[in-house]
Design an enzyme around this catalytic site. Structure first.
Site, PDB file in Angstrom:
ATOM      1  N   HIS A   1       0.817  -1.329   0.085  1.00 43.21           N
ATOM      2  CA  HIS A   1      -0.010  -0.159   0.121  1.00 43.21           C
ATOM      3  C   HIS A   1       0.762   1.405  -0.062  1.00 43.21           C
ATOM      4  O   HIS A   1       2.120   1.152   0.639  1.00 43.21           O
ATOM      5  CB  HIS A   1      -0.771   0.207   1.216  1.00 43.21           C
TER       6      HIS A   1
ATOM      7  N   GLU B   1       0.935   3.882   1.910  1.00 44.53           N
ATOM      8  CA  GLU B   1       1.295   4.399   3.130  1.00 44.53           C
ATOM      9  C   GLU B   1       2.358   3.299   3.632  1.00 44.53           C
ATOM     10  O   GLU B   1       3.337   3.947   4.215  1.00 44.53           O
ATOM     11  CB  GLU B   1       0.430   4.255   4.262  1.00 44.53           C
TER      12      GLU B   1
END
Length: 149
Positions: free
Chosen positions: A51, A53
């Site tokens: 992801h 992040e």
């Protein structure tokens, strides 16, 4: 400054969209300087944890040679999932800036609302709705394009 950094996250999200990834971008700053940028790379990287992040946190930790990002701020175009929120807490991110909500998989404003749990070891300051319309449009356009195929 906030919009400036979210704009970079939006540009990262567009890179993800261009390679058929769910368009989420993330930026980490320290003392108003960008130290990491990333975007979703789950499909192309064939890894469920890639992801935006997560990849930005990994990059920032490597840049600082540290397991924590105590004085760092994270800008993300979409409300983070539970996995990413766990990483944000463990990295001790100072502030979390969110573009738009993710009613289905988000965990800050939706779902379990992770940071409202008293057992979390670290809670960042949270700011939502940063360039919300722009962030929401990227996601909506991506899924509309998929539906039209």
């Amino acid at each position: 400054m906030t919009n400036k950094f979210m704009q970079v996250a939006i540009e990262c999200a567009m890179k993800a969209s261009n390679i058929n990834e769910i368009p989420v971008g993330a930026v980490i700053t320290l003392n108003s300087n960008i130290i990491a940028t990333s975007y979703n790379y789950v499909q192309n990287g064939k890894n469920a944890v890639f992801h935006a992040e997560m990849l930005a946190i990994i990059s920032a930790c490597q840049y600082l040679s540290s397991k924590t990002l105590v004085n760092c701020d994270l800008y993300t175009t979409l409300e983070p999932c539970y996995m990413c929120l766990g990483a944000i807490a463990n990295a001790k991110i100072r502030r979390l800036y969110i573009g738009c909500e993710d009613e289905r998989y988000g965990g800050v404003l939706n779902g379990l609302q992770v940071f409202k749990n008293g057992n979390i070891n670290h809670k960042p300051e949270i700011y939502c709705g940063i360039m919300e319309d722009e962030c929401k449009k990227i996601i909506q356009d991506f899924f509309q394009k998929l539906r039209n195929k």
